[in-house]
Write an enzyme that holds these catalytic residues in place. Structure first.
Site, PDB file in Angstrom:
ATOM      1  N   LEU A 169      36.102 -15.832   3.429  1.00  0.00           N
ATOM      2  CA  LEU A 169      35.903 -14.531   4.062  1.00  0.00           C
ATOM      3  C   LEU A 169      34.550 -13.994   3.632  1.00  0.00           C
ATOM      4  CD1 LEU A 169      38.453 -11.665   4.490  1.00  0.00           C
ATOM      5  CD2 LEU A 169      36.156 -11.163   3.621  1.00  0.00           C
TER       6      LEU A 169
ATOM      7  N   ASP B  97      34.573  -1.076   9.234  1.00  0.00           N
ATOM      8  CA  ASP B  97      33.579  -0.299   8.497  1.00  0.00           C
ATOM      9  C   ASP B  97      34.025  -0.264   7.036  1.00  0.00           C
ATOM     10  OD1 ASP B  97      31.836   1.496   7.386  1.00  0.00           O
ATOM     11  OD2 ASP B  97      32.302   3.147   8.742  1.00  0.00           O
TER      12      ASP B  97
ATOM     13  N   ASN C 226      29.465  -9.696   0.422  1.00  0.00           N
ATOM     14  CA  ASN C 226      28.039  -9.645   0.690  1.00  0.00           C
ATOM     15  C   ASN C 226      27.578  -8.300   1.228  1.00  0.00           C
ATOM     16  OD1 ASN C 226      25.285 -10.720   1.717  1.00  0.00           O
ATOM     17  ND2 ASN C 226      26.337 -10.043   3.569  1.00  0.00           N
TER      18      ASN C 226
ATOM     19  N   TYR D 240      21.462   2.923  -5.590  1.00  0.00           N
ATOM     20  CA  TYR D 240      21.526   1.512  -5.202  1.00  0.00           C
ATOM     21  C   TYR D 240      21.482   0.617  -6.437  1.00  0.00           C
ATOM     22  CZ  TYR D 240      20.178  -3.035  -3.445  1.00  0.00           C
ATOM     23  OH  TYR D 240      20.133  -4.384  -3.194  1.00  0.00           O
TER      24      TYR D 240
ATOM     25  N   LYS E 158      24.393  -1.964  -8.054  1.00  0.00           N
ATOM     26  CA  LYS E 158      24.210  -3.396  -8.268  1.00  0.00           C
ATOM     27  C   LYS E 158      24.352  -3.777  -9.739  1.00  0.00           C
ATOM     28  CE  LYS E 158      23.809  -4.336  -3.981  1.00  0.00           C
ATOM     29  NZ  LYS E 158      24.892  -5.053  -3.281  1.00  0.00           N
TER      30      LYS E 158
ATOM     31  N   VAL F  25      14.536  -9.952  -0.017  1.00  0.00           N
ATOM     32  CA  VAL F  25      14.876 -10.991   0.951  1.00  0.00           C
ATOM     33  C   VAL F  25      14.465 -10.505   2.333  1.00  0.00           C
ATOM     34  CG1 VAL F  25      16.717 -12.439   1.898  1.00  0.00           C
ATOM     35  CG2 VAL F  25      16.814 -11.697  -0.489  1.00  0.00           C
TER      36      VAL F  25
END
Length: 273
Positions: free
Chosen positions: A6, A60, A87, A152, A156, A185
């Site tokens: 998944l 969502d 992810n 953010y 992380k 990225v």
């Protein structure tokens, strides 16, 4: 019998690449994101290219009950998740007081709450079956104090520490856990944030290389991986103490984010910087 992976945030960027490389390895897929149309196109591509089963779940992940809804949909389709790839994620940047509070709330719901919720939903089954894996996509920002991308980076840091704690906890029980901490990225991430200044001038990596490094590290049960030698150095060479000095130095490095961004909103990016 094929194992099932998944992948959240599978509509673009790193998520698409995880889906493609896992399908090439023979995994059936459950693709999760808000953009159902993109997911359907990707699912059809994977079915034709690799002969795997590819299911689409529109959700969502900022919703409070997102993890339970995804788990219920997976169960309703008679699927068992053997590999969970958390992810989905996005970032906000700018002066903290100028970033919409709701946007940062949604950021934490996607980056942290849904990640933990989905891990809770699927890991018990993996442990009961004696095998499985979880891949959590974090960021090199999780290693640092980062003014102007404070929420953010903190989210992380949670992903990194949470993943390594579970990696240790599950050793000898058949379940692997990997934190992936890429640098910048080339995905839609920076467009969603509203500025490429958050890349701090670092060289852009590609989603293909990041995912290839991640799957190789997962095969080796490494616990975490920082794709790219320059990124590895950035993650580990900066001293961890004194923290206040690091915070002041970091402000000089990241100040471009404050002038270039005002916490603009956008669709959730399926990638992390």
């Amino acid at each position: 019998m094929n194992t099932t992976a998944l992948v959240t945030g599978a509509s673009s960027g790193i998520g698409v690449e995880f889906a493609r490389q896992l399908a090439a390895r023979g995994h059936d897929l459950v693709l999760v994101a808000r953009s159902v149309g993109r997911l359907e196109s990707l699912a059809e591509e994977l079915r034709k290219a690799h002969g795997v089963r590819a299911e689409v779940v529109g959700q969502d992940l900022a919703a409070p009950d997102a993890a339970s809804r995804v788990a219920a949909e997976v169960a309703a389709r008679g699927l068992t998740v053997d590999l969970l790839v958390n992810n989905a994620g996005f970032g906000t940047g700018g002066r903290f007081e100028e970033i919409p509070a709701q946007r940062e709330h949604d950021e934490l719901m996607v980056n942290v709450v849904s990640l933990v919720g989905l891990t809770h939903a699927f890991v018990p089954g993996m442990i009961a079956r004696g095998g499985g894996a979880v891949v959590n996509v974090g960021s090199i920002a999780g290693f640092h104090i980062s003014p102007y991308i404070a929420t953010y980076a903190a989210s992380k840091a949670f992903v990194l520490n949470f993943s390594l704690a579970l990696w240790s906890e599950f050793r000898g029980r058949g379940v692997k856990v990997l934190a992936v901490a890429p640098g910048p990225v080339e995905t839609a991430f920076f467009e969603v944030m509203g500025t490429r200044a958050a890349a701090i001038g670092a060289r852009m990596n590609t989603a293909e290389r990041v995912v290839r490094s991640a799957l190789r590290a997962l095969d080796r049960d490494r616990g975490y991986v920082v794709p790219g030698l320059s990124n590895f150095g950035m993650a580990h060479l900066m001293p961890r103490r004194p923290r206040k000095l690091n915070a002041l130095i970091a402000r000089m490095i990241t100040k471009g984010v404050a002038t270039a961004s005002s916490g603009v909103t956008g669709d959730t990016a399926a990638g992390a910087a």
